[in-house]
Structures are given as C-alpha cells and as structure tokens.
Motif scaffolding. Structure first.
Motif, mmCIF file in Angstrom:
data_model
loop_
_atom_site.group_PDB
_atom_site.id
_atom_site.type_symbol
_atom_site.label_atom_id
_atom_site.label_comp_id
_atom_site.label_asym_id
_atom_site.label_seq_id
_atom_site.Cartn_x
_atom_site.Cartn_y
_atom_site.Cartn_z
ATOM 1 N N CYS A 77 0.705 -1.475 0.161
ATOM 2 C CA CYS A 77 -0.065 -0.408 -0.292
ATOM 3 C C CYS A 77 1.109 1.385 -0.422
ATOM 4 O O CYS A 77 0.323 1.989 -0.807
ATOM 5 C CB CYS A 77 -0.678 0.257 1.008
ATOM 6 S SG CYS A 77 -2.406 1.441 1.475
ATOM 7 N N LEU A 78 1.699 1.195 0.666
ATOM 8 C CA LEU A 78 2.742 2.647 0.740
ATOM 9 C C LEU A 78 3.342 2.230 -0.365
ATOM 10 O O LEU A 78 3.357 3.753 -1.189
ATOM 11 C CB LEU A 78 3.842 2.302 1.535
ATOM 12 C CG LEU A 78 4.885 3.159 1.632
ATOM 13 C CD1 LEU A 78 4.239 4.677 2.723
ATOM 14 C CD2 LEU A 78 6.182 2.641 3.093
ATOM 15 N N CYS A 79 3.686 1.370 -1.048
ATOM 16 C CA CYS A 79 4.636 1.900 -2.089
ATOM 17 C C CYS A 79 3.453 2.370 -3.451
ATOM 18 O O CYS A 79 3.750 2.971 -4.411
ATOM 19 C CB CYS A 79 5.020 1.152 -3.438
ATOM 20 S SG CYS A 79 5.345 1.453 -5.103
ATOM 21 N N ALA A 80 2.043 1.717 -3.898
ATOM 22 C CA ALA A 80 0.810 2.786 -4.547
ATOM 23 C C ALA A 80 0.563 3.926 -3.876
ATOM 24 O O ALA A 80 0.912 4.560 -4.955
ATOM 25 C CB ALA A 80 -0.149 1.324 -4.203
ATOM 26 N N ILE A 81 0.465 4.363 -2.767
ATOM 27 C CA ILE A 81 0.000 6.105 -2.051
ATOM 28 C C ILE A 81 1.367 6.818 -2.823
ATOM 29 O O ILE A 81 1.145 7.678 -3.608
ATOM 30 C CB ILE A 81 0.153 6.258 -1.037
ATOM 31 C CG1 ILE A 81 -0.886 5.034 -0.236
ATOM 32 C CG2 ILE A 81 -0.176 7.615 -0.574
ATOM 33 C CD1 ILE A 81 -1.003 4.904 1.175
#
Length: 121
Positions: A77-81
């Motif tokens: 999720c962090l990468c997607a954000i």
C-alpha cells in the motif's frame, strides 16, 4: 424511422444499470491497500508530508507510527500511495518518501524491494 421515447428511455435505463454494476464492482474490489481506498490511506499519512518532500527534514513520530502500521497491515500500500497521482499533487517525492521507513528505524520494512523505479533502502 425513429425510435420512440419509450425505446430511448429503455436504452438509457439499461446503460445506467450496467454502469452502476461496474461502479459497484470496482468500489468493492480490494486493491493494494485492501478495502481501504487509496485516497483514505494517503490522507492517513499526512503527518509525513514534510519528510516526504525533504530528505533532511526530521520524520515526526506520528508519521513513523502511521507508516509502521501501514507496512504491517499492507506493505504494498505504501508504494501504491507514493506512486499515485495524489502523492504527486501533494508534492511528495517518491525517491525521498520511500526512505521514510528506514529514517524511522522500522525493522519490518521491505528493504531491497522495488517500488516503481525506486529501490527501498
């Protein structure tokens, strides 16, 4: 040879129905952040804004706790954000922001993994 008003209404109703089904299916689908919309997940990281744009800025403890919880729940999720258009609009620099878990001394970070063209330190 024209269509009647009833035929136009029926076609419009069918198109609306199909659109609603597609939209609802899209909303219910789980993405990189699970069932949490990426916008909500991004907003939860607002304490990190200063550190995400400046490598020399001190990372606030609130940011570290939010990032740690996010990595524990959904590491991708962090990468997607960070790669989202929302992050770009907020002035986040992914090459700097990807280092926040290391700057926070988070042990379970995805060190060595790729996030777009960036490698997690």
């Amino acid at each position: 040879m024209g269509f009647s008003l009833k035929a136009y209404f029926l076609v419009a109703l069918v198109v609306f129905d199909i659109s609603c089904m597609v939209f609802i299916k899209d909303v219910e689908a789980a993405g990189e952040c699970g069932k949490t919309p990426i916008r909500s997940a991004a907003v939860s990281l607002s304490p990190c804004l200063g550190a995400a744009g400046n490598a020399k800025a001190k990372v606030p403890p609130a940011c570290c706790s939010k990032v740690g919880a996010l990595l524990k729940a959904s590491p991708r999720c962090l990468c997607a954000i960070l790669l989202s258009p929302l992050a770009k609009q907020a002035g986040i620099k992914p090459g700097i922001a990807i280092g926040i878990p290391k700057r926070c001394n988070i042990r379970n970070r995805q060190a060595g993994k790729k996030c777009g063209s960036y490698t997690v330190p």
